[in-house]
Design an enzyme around this catalytic site. Structure first.
Site, short mmCIF file in Angstrom:
data_model
loop_
_atom_site.label_atom_id
_atom_site.label_comp_id
_atom_site.label_asym_id
_atom_site.label_seq_id
_atom_site.Cartn_x
_atom_site.Cartn_y
_atom_site.Cartn_z
N SER A 200 0.83 -1.20 0.00
CA SER A 200 0.00 0.00 0.00
C SER A 200 0.87 1.26 0.00
CB SER A 200 -0.97 -0.04 1.19
OG SER A 200 -1.97 0.93 1.08
N ASP A 334 -9.58 -3.71 -5.89
CA ASP A 334 -8.94 -2.88 -4.87
C ASP A 334 -9.51 -1.48 -4.94
OD1 ASP A 334 -7.27 -1.49 -3.17
OD2 ASP A 334 -5.45 -2.50 -3.83
N HIS A 363 -6.89 -6.17 -0.79
CA HIS A 363 -5.85 -5.17 -0.53
C HIS A 363 -5.14 -5.48 0.79
CE1 HIS A 363 -4.04 -1.08 -0.82
NE2 HIS A 363 -4.13 -1.12 0.50
#
Length: 388
Positions: A200, A334, A363
């Protein structure tokens, strides 16, 4: 009384004459050492002295940092340090110090380093890291460094060190990048080969590390579900931007009240909230419980508010310069980096190793797919490491 116990008591009494390397040569700045620096006298007070004796005599102690047996068994080691003046948690599988401690000691030449998402609690990645460590037969150490302030302070440690903080706004996004650069300078020798794993916003931080410190010996950078562009424009970003930028203070009071609950009750609440996940990784329960802390949560939300404002255009220049070292892995569903972002970067870099997930991994893969993700990483970088 065992020899180890005698040695520990000598340390408590201030009688140990062993040389302790300074921060420039060692990563031994654990919670105990950090606290001991604050005490001007050997005992501090008689009450503290008695507590230390009791802890040594009757509590199980963690394996020594240099213990080869614990490292060979693949046991996880957790430590809290001050990095850039902010509390930082480091999770380690394998070697716990990469600097040579003697002429006969040869430290590992390769390090896997995980840069987490937000919240940057390294406990979420424990199963993932262990699977990578086991996947390479424990030949390479696997570390994860938390974001500054994204951990609960242990006893006798605060969220920041007493000394002046050497990074401006260390809890902000730019400060977190500088925080990781400081960690690398202080704890990783310059000639160490790095396999960087970002998740991320950790992917954005890795690209910044490679841009600001091009001399890093990076073998591969694995960017998992990368939030490296247009975060506020993503479906999740449109929802979270007003919350993080204008309303985050509203969340502080409920978190403060929840933090007053007993640990067992907080753990039960977390299990209840995550009961819908069939293959939930049980190791994430303590990590999630740690977020029920107003200081930790506030730091995570503050960093998130800056992500919405600062993560705008993709850094094509850095990507182009390091394309052969990068692997991108996008999610098919996502809401932080939608499929359109995958198509856009694939069009910009048709020769890059840019993949779209076909396994339905979410995610937040650490919740239930840490081992599966680790297996893929072992396959991706195995050939590169064999060439070293």
């Amino acid at each position: 009384m065992s020899r180890q116990l005698c040695c520990n008591i000598r340390v408590v009494c201030g009688l140990c004459t062993c040389h302790v390397p300074g921060p420039a040569h060692s990563s031994y700045r654990t919670a105990h050492l950090s606290y001991s620096k604050k005490i001007s006298k050997p005992f501090g007070s008689f009450r503290i002295f008695l507590k230390r004796i009791k802890r040594i005599c009757f509590h199980k102690t963690a394996p020594e940092m240099g213990s080869p047996d614990a490292e060979d068994r693949g046991e996880v080691f957790e430590e809290h340090i001050y990095c850039s003046g902010a509390l930082t948690e480091v999770l380690k599988f394998g070697a716990r110090d990469l600097h040579p401690i003697s002429r006969h000691h040869s430290p590992p030449r390769v390090l896997f380093l995980v840069i987490p998402g937000n919240p940057g609690v390294v406990g979420f990645y424990k199963t993932f890291m262990q699977a990578i460590h086991e996947g390479f037969d424990r030949r390479f150490p696997v570390w994860a460094v938390s974001h500054a302030g994204h951990c609960v302070p242990p006893d006798r440690m605060g969220m920041t060190a007493d000394a002046f903080m050497d990074v401006e706004d260390v809890f902000g996004l730019n400060g977190q990048v500088e925080h990781k650069l400081t960690f690398l300078r202080e704890h990783v020798p310059r000639d160490t080969k790095l396999v960087l794993i970002g998740h991320s916003i950790g992917c954005y931080i890795i690209l910044e590390l490679m841009r600001r410190q091009p001399e890093l010996q990076v073998v591969k950078s694995l960017l998992l579900f990368p939030t490296i562009e247009r975060m506020a424009e993503s479906p999740q970003g449109k929802v979270m931007t007003p919350v993080l930028c204008r309303l985050r203070c509203v969340a502080y009071l409920p978190i403060l009240l929840l933090s007053l609950l007993p640990h067992c009750l907080k753990a039960a609440m977390v299990r209840l909230a995550l009961r819908g996940l069939r293959s939930l990784d049980p190791s994430i329960i303590p990590a999630t419980v740690s977020l029920i802390n107003v200081h930790c949560a506030a730091n995570a939300m503050y960093m998130g508010s800056q992500e919405m404002v600062q993560v705008l255009d993709r850094d094509n220049s850095t990507i182009h310069q390091n394309l052969d070292k990068l692997i991108f892995y996008y999610g098919a569903c996502d809401h932080w980096c939608p499929v359109q972002y995958y198509h856009d970067i694939k069009k910009e870099f048709p020769d890059g190793n840019i993949q779209l997930c076909k396994r339905g991994i979410r995610h937040a893969f650490v919740l239930d797919a840490g081992e599966e993700m680790a297996s893929m990483i072992v396959d991706w970088v195995h050939s590169d490491l064999e060439k070293l």
